[in-house]
Design a protein around this motif. Structure first.
Motif, PDB file in Angstrom:
ATOM      1  N   GLY A 167       1.918   2.349  22.598  1.00  0.00           N
ATOM      2  CA  GLY A 167       3.163   2.479  23.342  1.00  0.00           C
ATOM      3  C   GLY A 167       4.376   2.105  22.507  1.00  0.00           C
ATOM      4  O   GLY A 167       4.271   1.395  21.504  1.00  0.00           O
ATOM      5  N   TYR A 168       5.531   2.619  22.933  1.00  0.00           N
ATOM      6  CA  TYR A 168       6.788   2.304  22.252  1.00  0.00           C
ATOM      7  C   TYR A 168       7.375   1.013  22.821  1.00  0.00           C
ATOM      8  O   TYR A 168       7.310   0.763  24.020  1.00  0.00           O
ATOM      9  CB  TYR A 168       7.806   3.425  22.454  1.00  0.00           C
ATOM     10  N   SER A 169       7.946   0.226  21.951  1.00  0.00           N
ATOM     11  CA  SER A 169       8.685  -0.960  22.388  1.00  0.00           C
ATOM     12  C   SER A 169       9.775  -1.225  21.361  1.00  0.00           C
ATOM     13  O   SER A 169       9.690  -0.765  20.212  1.00  0.00           O
ATOM     14  CB  SER A 169       7.764  -2.184  22.491  1.00  0.00           C
ATOM     15  N   ARG A 170      10.788  -1.942  21.772  1.00  0.00           N
ATOM     16  CA  ARG A 170      11.861  -2.264  20.826  1.00  0.00           C
ATOM     17  C   ARG A 170      11.323  -3.067  19.645  1.00  0.00           C
ATOM     18  O   ARG A 170      11.767  -2.898  18.508  1.00  0.00           O
ATOM     19  CB  ARG A 170      12.973  -3.043  21.534  1.00  0.00           C
ATOM     20  N   GLU A 171      10.372  -3.926  19.940  1.00  0.00           N
ATOM     21  CA  GLU A 171       9.818  -4.771  18.882  1.00  0.00           C
ATOM     22  C   GLU A 171       9.093  -3.947  17.821  1.00  0.00           C
ATOM     23  O   GLU A 171       9.346  -4.104  16.619  1.00  0.00           O
ATOM     24  CB  GLU A 171       8.854  -5.799  19.476  1.00  0.00           C
ATOM     25  N   ASN A 172       8.201  -3.047  18.268  1.00  0.00           N
ATOM     26  CA  ASN A 172       7.452  -2.305  17.249  1.00  0.00           C
ATOM     27  C   ASN A 172       8.323  -1.258  16.548  1.00  0.00           C
ATOM     28  O   ASN A 172       8.114  -0.955  15.367  1.00  0.00           O
ATOM     29  CB  ASN A 172       6.157  -1.696  17.806  1.00  0.00           C
ATOM     30  N   ILE A 173       9.327  -0.728  17.240  1.00  0.00           N
ATOM     31  CA  ILE A 173      10.255   0.199  16.584  1.00  0.00           C
ATOM     32  C   ILE A 173      11.058  -0.535  15.512  1.00  0.00           C
ATOM     33  O   ILE A 173      11.235  -0.045  14.395  1.00  0.00           O
ATOM     34  CB  ILE A 173      11.193   0.856  17.612  1.00  0.00           C
ATOM     35  N   SER A 174      11.532  -1.726  15.844  1.00  0.00           N
ATOM     36  CA  SER A 174      12.315  -2.514  14.894  1.00  0.00           C
ATOM     37  C   SER A 174      11.497  -2.863  13.652  1.00  0.00           C
ATOM     38  O   SER A 174      11.987  -2.767  12.515  1.00  0.00           O
ATOM     39  CB  SER A 174      12.815  -3.795  15.567  1.00  0.00           C
ATOM     40  N   LEU A 175      10.247  -3.239  13.869  1.00  0.00           N
ATOM     41  CA  LEU A 175       9.387  -3.584  12.736  1.00  0.00           C
ATOM     42  C   LEU A 175       9.125  -2.371  11.846  1.00  0.00           C
ATOM     43  O   LEU A 175       9.185  -2.459  10.615  1.00  0.00           O
ATOM     44  CB  LEU A 175       8.062  -4.162  13.241  1.00  0.00           C
ATOM     45  N   LEU A 176       8.859  -1.229  12.466  1.00  0.00           N
ATOM     46  CA  LEU A 176       8.599  -0.021  11.679  1.00  0.00           C
ATOM     47  C   LEU A 176       9.851   0.444  10.938  1.00  0.00           C
ATOM     48  O   LEU A 176       9.759   1.002   9.842  1.00  0.00           O
ATOM     49  CB  LEU A 176       8.061   1.087  12.579  1.00  0.00           C
ATOM     50  N   LEU A 177      11.013   0.213  11.531  1.00  0.00           N
ATOM     51  CA  LEU A 177      12.261   0.513  10.825  1.00  0.00           C
ATOM     52  C   LEU A 177      12.357  -0.309   9.541  1.00  0.00           C
ATOM     53  O   LEU A 177      12.749   0.203   8.483  1.00  0.00           O
ATOM     54  CB  LEU A 177      13.465   0.208  11.723  1.00  0.00           C
ATOM     55  N   LEU A 178      11.976  -1.565   9.639  1.00  0.00           N
ATOM     56  CA  LEU A 178      12.003  -2.429   8.460  1.00  0.00           C
ATOM     57  C   LEU A 178      11.008  -1.974   7.403  1.00  0.00           C
ATOM     58  O   LEU A 178      11.324  -1.919   6.213  1.00  0.00           O
ATOM     59  CB  LEU A 178      11.702  -3.875   8.862  1.00  0.00           C
ATOM     60  N   TYR A 179       9.789  -1.632   7.847  1.00  0.00           N
ATOM     61  CA  TYR A 179       8.763  -1.202   6.892  1.00  0.00           C
ATOM     62  C   TYR A 179       9.145   0.117   6.225  1.00  0.00           C
ATOM     63  O   TYR A 179       8.785   0.364   5.073  1.00  0.00           O
ATOM     64  CB  TYR A 179       7.409  -1.049   7.589  1.00  0.00           C
ATOM     65  N   ALA A 180       9.873   0.971   6.962  1.00  0.00           N
ATOM     66  CA  ALA A 180      10.269   2.271   6.410  1.00  0.00           C
ATOM     67  C   ALA A 180      11.404   2.140   5.402  1.00  0.00           C
ATOM     68  O   ALA A 180      11.460   2.882   4.416  1.00  0.00           O
ATOM     69  CB  ALA A 180      10.683   3.216   7.538  1.00  0.00           C
ATOM     70  N   THR A 181      12.307   1.209   5.650  1.00  0.00           N
ATOM     71  CA  THR A 181      13.544   1.149   4.861  1.00  0.00           C
ATOM     72  C   THR A 181      13.569   0.041   3.816  1.00  0.00           C
ATOM     73  O   THR A 181      14.499  -0.010   3.000  1.00  0.00           O
ATOM     74  CB  THR A 181      14.750   0.954   5.801  1.00  0.00           C
TER      75      THR A 181
END
Length: 326
Positions: A167-181
């Protein structure tokens, strides 16, 4: 041997030999394996029908978790790279096979498994470890991703897939943004590769807007830290790089949402580059990766309106596109 070969062998053996073989095989099992198989054995001997086990149940997760945790500690302690008494010299090159197997086992675990969230966390930890090994020597290799047989974008795509499967959540989106960038890169990867993978995994407009909001929060946090640093502080480079990559993610997301103007304005306003021509060049390079000539020209013209003087090859590209596009 294959199961059919085993059955043939068993059918041709007498009971005494079967009992001895079975007992010896049972002795070879670890305690955790014995505990897992005991109920199966008792059920078969009592004549009960055995239900097919769910995918992933065959993995002794607790043992796998312990192995990965121990491996990562030794890796961060550089025990697979420098001489030490913990990891024998002959075993140090085997780290790459260990990681490949860890990923393979974690990949098998389905979302309905009770240990799924832990599995995703371990997969994330492994990804971060290999990224770290791209920046610092943790293993005897110049490209850790290539050593484990994974391209970095492919590993990141697996991580995104597994993370969002729950599922999507602000927490996992934020973490993946960090891992991507942020983080280390293999010799054949750029952050934009991971950014585009993450972008394509944002399946709805609501999730895309959520990603933009989280990216802006991350930029605000880094901008605040940046303002507290001295001019030549060594941390400035890393913070500025992270801000610029997050700006790229916001621009890409705005384009996906058919709101490029908002993304372009934000990108040029928050880019840390003091030379705005470089900002323009980077924005155009980013857009060229999504193959949108109309938008490329639009961003170019935006730069001209901001009185940015583009380099010669950008001028030539613009003139060429202007002739090609009616």
């Amino acid at each position: 041997m294959k199961i059919q070969e085993l059955r043939t062998l068993l059918s041709a053996s007498d009971r005494a030999h079967l009992e001895k073989a079975f007992a010896e095989c049972y002795k070879q099992l670890r305690k955790a394996q014995k505990e897992e198989i005991d109920s199966v054995l008792i059920g078969i001997l009592e004549g009960k029908s055995m239900e097919k086990k769910k995918t992933g149940d065959s993995i002794d997760f607790e043992e796998l978790e312990q192995q990965i945790t121990a491996f990562m500690k030794n890796a961060y302690d550089q025990n697979y790279f420098v001489p030490n008494r913990i990891i024998p010299k002959s075993q140090r090159p085997k780290w790459r096979f260990m990681v490949k197997n860890f990923i393979k086992e974690l990949e098998k675990i389905p979302p309905e498994n009770d240990n799924y969230q832990k599995a995703v966390k371990l997969l994330t930890d492994l990804y971060q470890l290999i990224c770290e090994a791209c920046n610092y020597y943790l293993f005897s290799t110049d490209d850790p991703f290539r050593s484990i047989g994974w391209e970095q974008p492919a590993f990141f795509e697996l991580l995104v897939k597994k993370t969002f499967a729950a599922g999507y959540s602000r927490e996992n989106i934020s973490l993946l943004l960090l891992y991507a960038t942020t983080g280390g890169l293999s010799r054949e990867a750029l952050h934009v590769y991971q950014e585009i993978i993450l972008l394509n995994s944002l399946k709805t407009s609501d999730v895309s807007y959520m990603a933009m909001e989280e990216a802006k929060k991350l930029i605000d946090e880094r901008t605040k830290k940046l303002s507290s640093l001295q001019k030549y502080d060594s941390q400035r480079y890393y913070l500025e790089s992270e801000i610029d990559e997050l700006c790229s993610m916001i621009l890409l997301t705005a384009i996906k949402l058919a709101e490029p103007e908002q993304g372009i304005d934000y990108y040029f306003k928050h880019s840390t580059r003091t030379d705005k021509e470089i900002t323009l060049y980077r924005a155009l390079d980013l857009i060229s990766r999504i193959d949108d000539n109309d938008l490329w020209m639009k961003v170019y013209e935006y730069g001209i309106q901001k009185k940015i003087k583009p380099r010669d090859d950008l001028i030539r590209t613009y003139e060429k596109l202007k002739k090609e596009i009616p």
